[in-house]
Enzyme design. Structure first.
Site, PDB file in Angstrom:
ATOM      1  N   CYS A 105       0.879  -1.175   0.000  1.00  0.00           N
ATOM      2  CA  CYS A 105       0.000   0.000   0.000  1.00  0.00           C
ATOM      3  C   CYS A 105       0.914   1.222   0.000  1.00  0.00           C
ATOM      4  CB  CYS A 105      -0.994  -0.022   1.167  1.00  0.00           C
ATOM      5  SG  CYS A 105      -0.273   0.123   2.812  1.00  0.00           S
ATOM      6  N   ASN A 153       2.310   1.579   4.596  1.00  0.00           N
ATOM      7  CA  ASN A 153       2.642   0.290   5.214  1.00  0.00           C
ATOM      8  C   ASN A 153       2.361   0.304   6.715  1.00  0.00           C
ATOM      9  OD1 ASN A 153       5.517  -1.842   5.765  1.00  0.00           O
ATOM     10  ND2 ASN A 153       3.515  -2.467   5.041  1.00  0.00           N
ATOM     11  N   CYS A 177      -1.424   0.645   7.651  1.00  0.00           N
ATOM     12  CA  CYS A 177      -2.853   0.331   7.778  1.00  0.00           C
ATOM     13  C   CYS A 177      -3.225  -0.925   6.983  1.00  0.00           C
ATOM     14  CB  CYS A 177      -3.725   1.502   7.313  1.00  0.00           C
ATOM     15  SG  CYS A 177      -3.580   3.007   8.276  1.00  0.00           S
ATOM     16  N   ARG A 178      -3.343  -0.745   5.657  1.00  0.00           N
ATOM     17  CA  ARG A 178      -3.872  -1.817   4.818  1.00  0.00           C
ATOM     18  C   ARG A 178      -2.923  -2.981   4.631  1.00  0.00           C
ATOM     19  NH1 ARG A 178      -5.475   1.859  -0.183  1.00  0.00           N
ATOM     20  NH2 ARG A 178      -3.542   2.833   0.536  1.00  0.00           N
ATOM     21  N   SER A 179      -1.722  -2.729   4.113  1.00  0.00           N
ATOM     22  CA  SER A 179      -0.844  -3.865   3.781  1.00  0.00           C
ATOM     23  C   SER A 179      -0.431  -4.680   5.008  1.00  0.00           C
ATOM     24  CB  SER A 179       0.365  -3.429   2.949  1.00  0.00           C
ATOM     25  OG  SER A 179       1.137  -2.460   3.602  1.00  0.00           O
ATOM     26  N   ASP A 215      -7.804   3.923   1.158  1.00  0.00           N
ATOM     27  CA  ASP A 215      -6.925   4.159   2.299  1.00  0.00           C
ATOM     28  C   ASP A 215      -7.723   4.749   3.464  1.00  0.00           C
ATOM     29  OD1 ASP A 215      -4.833   4.653   4.015  1.00  0.00           O
ATOM     30  OD2 ASP A 215      -3.668   5.832   2.591  1.00  0.00           O
TER      31      ASP A 215
END
Length: 156
Positions: free
Chosen positions: A21, A24, A26-28, A129
């Site tokens: 993402c 690095n 939150c999402r990934s 995001d």
């Protein structure tokens, strides 16, 4: 060739899965923890990196809280930059948005052929995001990532 044989062949290919993402945090890293849990007991390395990583930062507090609520833990994570070497070393790269694919094509063009949206099997869904947003945004993103991880698990 049977479906089982195809899956066995794919296991040889996907020894290292990389989630990407931007920051690095939150999402990934959340998707990394979710996939690692989904593939538990299999000898597959799962990691994550960011295209504009907040290097050495831990998982965002709201993202970590959601992981904990689902019986997972991202507390060991430290953000790292998605360098050409990091991207090239992965067998499968799963990104959150189409613009991440474009950025990978600029950083490591040789890695683009193994990069896909995490939401590929959900009609090429992009995962927005949630950074600096309220908890409902994180909950929505968590659901999208869980669906993506579950769908990809069938091919890994």
């Amino acid at each position: 060739m049977s479906t089982h044989q195809v899956h066995q062949d794919l296991n040889v290919v996907f020894n290292h899965i990389l989630f990407v993402c931007i920051g690095n945090i939150c999402r990934s890293p959340s998707a990394e923890v979710m996939m690692r849990n989904a593939l538990q007991g299999r000898n597959i390395d799962v990691s994550s990196a960011g295209l504009g990583a907040l290097v050495d930062h831990g998982v965002d507090a709201t993202a970590q809280q959601l992981l904990i609520e689902h019986g997972l833990d991202g507390s060991q994570h430290r953000a790292r930059q998605a360098t050409p070497q990091v991207l090239s070393s992965a067998d499968l790269i799963l990104v959150m948005e189409k613009k991440h694919l474009r950025r990978i094509s600029e950083i490591a063009p040789e890695a683009l052929g193994k990069a896909f949206l995490l939401g590929k099997w959900q009609e090429e869904a992009e995962i927005p995001d949630p950074y600096r947003q309220q908890r409902p945004a994180f909950e929505h993103v968590y659901r999208l990532m869980a669906e993506g991880v579950d769908a990809w698990k069938r091919y890994i």
